[in-house]
Design a protein around this motif. Structure first.
Motif, short mmCIF file in Angstrom:
data_model
loop_
_atom_site.label_atom_id
_atom_site.label_comp_id
_atom_site.label_asym_id
_atom_site.label_seq_id
_atom_site.Cartn_x
_atom_site.Cartn_y
_atom_site.Cartn_z
N MET A 1 58.74 12.64 -25.37
CA MET A 1 59.68 13.63 -25.87
C MET A 1 61.03 13.47 -25.18
SD MET A 1 59.52 17.77 -25.94
CE MET A 1 58.45 17.96 -27.31
N VAL A 2 61.04 13.14 -23.89
CA VAL A 2 62.30 13.00 -23.16
C VAL A 2 63.12 11.85 -23.72
CG1 VAL A 2 63.29 12.55 -20.89
CG2 VAL A 2 61.31 14.02 -21.08
N GLU A 3 62.45 10.74 -24.08
CA GLU A 3 63.16 9.60 -24.65
C GLU A 3 63.77 9.94 -26.01
OE1 GLU A 3 60.26 6.53 -24.77
OE2 GLU A 3 60.14 6.37 -22.58
N GLU A 4 63.03 10.68 -26.82
CA GLU A 4 63.53 11.09 -28.14
C GLU A 4 64.74 12.01 -27.99
OE1 GLU A 4 62.47 9.92 -31.01
OE2 GLU A 4 60.95 8.72 -30.01
N LEU A 5 64.68 12.93 -27.05
CA LEU A 5 65.83 13.82 -26.83
C LEU A 5 67.03 13.06 -26.30
CD1 LEU A 5 64.02 16.97 -25.40
CD2 LEU A 5 65.15 16.75 -27.61
N ALA A 6 66.81 12.04 -25.49
CA ALA A 6 67.92 11.21 -25.00
C ALA A 6 68.58 10.46 -26.14
CB ALA A 6 67.42 10.24 -23.93
N ARG A 7 67.77 9.95 -27.08
CA ARG A 7 68.35 9.26 -28.24
C ARG A 7 69.12 10.23 -29.12
NH1 ARG A 7 63.54 5.25 -29.59
NH2 ARG A 7 62.45 7.20 -29.38
N ALA A 8 68.59 11.42 -29.29
CA ALA A 8 69.29 12.44 -30.09
C ALA A 8 70.61 12.81 -29.42
CB ALA A 8 68.41 13.66 -30.27
N ASP A 9 70.61 12.89 -28.10
CA ASP A 9 71.83 13.21 -27.36
C ASP A 9 72.89 12.13 -27.57
OD1 ASP A 9 73.51 14.65 -25.60
OD2 ASP A 9 72.88 13.38 -23.94
N ASP A 10 72.48 10.87 -27.54
CA ASP A 10 73.42 9.78 -27.78
C ASP A 10 74.01 9.85 -29.19
OD1 ASP A 10 72.96 8.85 -25.24
OD2 ASP A 10 71.48 7.34 -25.86
N ALA A 11 73.17 10.14 -30.18
CA ALA A 11 73.64 10.22 -31.56
C ALA A 11 74.60 11.38 -31.74
CB ALA A 11 72.45 10.35 -32.51
N ILE A 12 74.29 12.50 -31.11
CA ILE A 12 75.16 13.68 -31.25
C ILE A 12 76.47 13.49 -30.51
CG2 ILE A 12 75.35 16.13 -30.65
CD1 ILE A 12 72.37 16.34 -31.37
N SER A 13 76.43 12.80 -29.36
CA SER A 13 77.69 12.58 -28.63
C SER A 13 78.63 11.69 -29.43
CB SER A 13 77.41 11.99 -27.25
OG SER A 13 76.85 10.69 -27.38
N ALA A 14 78.09 10.80 -30.26
CA ALA A 14 78.95 10.00 -31.13
C ALA A 14 79.61 10.87 -32.19
CB ALA A 14 78.14 8.88 -31.79
N CYS A 15 78.89 11.90 -32.64
CA CYS A 15 79.45 12.80 -33.65
C CYS A 15 80.50 13.73 -33.06
CB CYS A 15 78.35 13.64 -34.28
SG CYS A 15 77.21 12.67 -35.28
N VAL A 16 80.38 14.04 -31.79
CA VAL A 16 81.34 14.96 -31.16
C VAL A 16 82.75 14.36 -31.17
CG1 VAL A 16 82.00 15.98 -28.93
CG2 VAL A 16 79.65 16.13 -29.72
N HIS A 17 82.83 13.06 -30.96
CA HIS A 17 84.14 12.42 -30.87
C HIS A 17 84.65 11.91 -32.22
CE1 HIS A 17 83.94 12.83 -26.59
NE2 HIS A 17 82.76 12.24 -26.56
N ALA A 18 83.85 12.02 -33.27
CA ALA A 18 84.29 11.58 -34.60
C ALA A 18 85.17 12.66 -35.22
CB ALA A 18 83.07 11.31 -35.48
N PRO A 19 86.30 12.28 -35.79
CA PRO A 19 87.16 13.29 -36.41
C PRO A 19 86.56 13.80 -37.72
CG PRO A 19 88.07 11.11 -36.78
CD PRO A 19 86.87 10.94 -35.87
N ALA A 20 86.74 15.07 -37.98
CA ALA A 20 86.22 15.67 -39.21
C ALA A 20 87.28 15.75 -40.30
CB ALA A 20 85.67 17.06 -38.92
N TRP A 21 88.54 15.62 -39.96
CA TRP A 21 89.59 15.82 -40.95
C TRP A 21 89.60 14.79 -42.07
CZ3 TRP A 21 93.18 12.03 -41.67
CH2 TRP A 21 93.36 11.12 -40.63
N PRO A 22 89.17 13.52 -41.88
CA PRO A 22 89.24 12.61 -43.03
C PRO A 22 88.08 12.76 -44.01
CG PRO A 22 88.51 11.39 -41.11
CD PRO A 22 88.84 12.78 -40.65
N LEU A 23 87.10 13.60 -43.71
CA LEU A 23 85.94 13.74 -44.60
C LEU A 23 86.33 14.48 -45.87
CD1 LEU A 23 83.20 14.85 -42.04
CD2 LEU A 23 83.47 12.60 -43.08
N PRO A 24 85.82 14.00 -47.02
CA PRO A 24 86.03 14.78 -48.24
C PRO A 24 85.23 16.08 -48.15
CG PRO A 24 84.87 12.72 -48.71
CD PRO A 24 85.17 12.74 -47.26
N GLU A 25 85.54 17.01 -49.02
CA GLU A 25 84.96 18.35 -48.91
C GLU A 25 83.44 18.33 -49.02
OE1 GLU A 25 85.40 22.67 -51.08
OE2 GLU A 25 87.05 21.25 -51.18
N HIS A 26 82.88 17.55 -49.93
CA HIS A 26 81.41 17.54 -50.08
C HIS A 26 80.73 16.93 -48.86
CE1 HIS A 26 82.60 13.60 -51.68
NE2 HIS A 26 81.40 13.18 -51.34
#
Length: 171
Positions: free
Chosen positions: A1-26
């Motif tokens: 479970m700890v390894e899975e949570l570490a992978r989820a943390d890495d994936a979410i940290s990539a999303c934190v730094h991704a800009p949301a403004w260029p996304l289309p509305e949908h």
């Protein structure tokens, strides 16, 4: 479970730094729904772990007086918030088995705003105001400016007359 949570943390940290403004509305709405779904699943995992910590008595073995106090120190929560989490974890563990599965299998309901077509009306700007405001009412009677008359300066009271000398003859 700890390894899975570490992978989820890495994936979410990539999303934190991704800009949301260029996304289309949908895509923006889909990302919001996915983030909310992940938040709910992480809350379920957190509650499962809290229930296991409480059931094992981990807080007492580590020197805390209760699980709520241990959570206060560990997660920097208030004791009432920690108690609510413990109560929720207990309810999730001992409650209806359908409660555990509900967040995983139910898609989020579409919002009425997302399904309703948008009607865009042109803005109407009247050339003249529709309501004419009356002029500002006077704040009392109007008087032309008159300079303030000066009062005479206060003078100190007259000093008492000097004492008179009595002649020796009149004594």
């Amino acid at each position: 479970m700890v390894e899975e949570l570490a992978r989820a943390d890495d994936a979410i940290s990539a999303c934190v730094h991704a800009p949301a403004w260029p996304l289309p509305e949908h895509d923006l709405i889909a990302a919001l729904d996915a983030a909310h779904r992940l938040q709910q699943r992480l809350a379920a995992v957190t509650l499962t772990l809290i229930r296991e910590v409480d059931g094992r008595g981990t807080a007492r073995t580590q020197g805390a007086s209760s699980t709520a106090v241990w959570l206060r120190e560990r997660l920097r929560l208030t004791v009432p918030a920690a108690r609510r989490l413990i109560d929720l974890a207990t309810a999730l563990d001992t409650g209806n088995p359908g409660i555990r599965e509900a967040p995983h299998h139910r898609p989020p309901a579409p919002s009425p705003r997302a399904t309703r077509p948008r009607l865009r009306l042109p803005r109407l700007r009247p050339s003249t105001p529709l309501v004419r405001r009356p002029p500002h009412p006077p704040l009392g009677r109007w008087r032309p400016h008159q300079p303030r008359q000066r009062r005479p300066a206060l003078r100190p009271p007259p000093s008492p007359p000097a004492p008179q000398r009595l002649d020796r003859a009149t004594r």
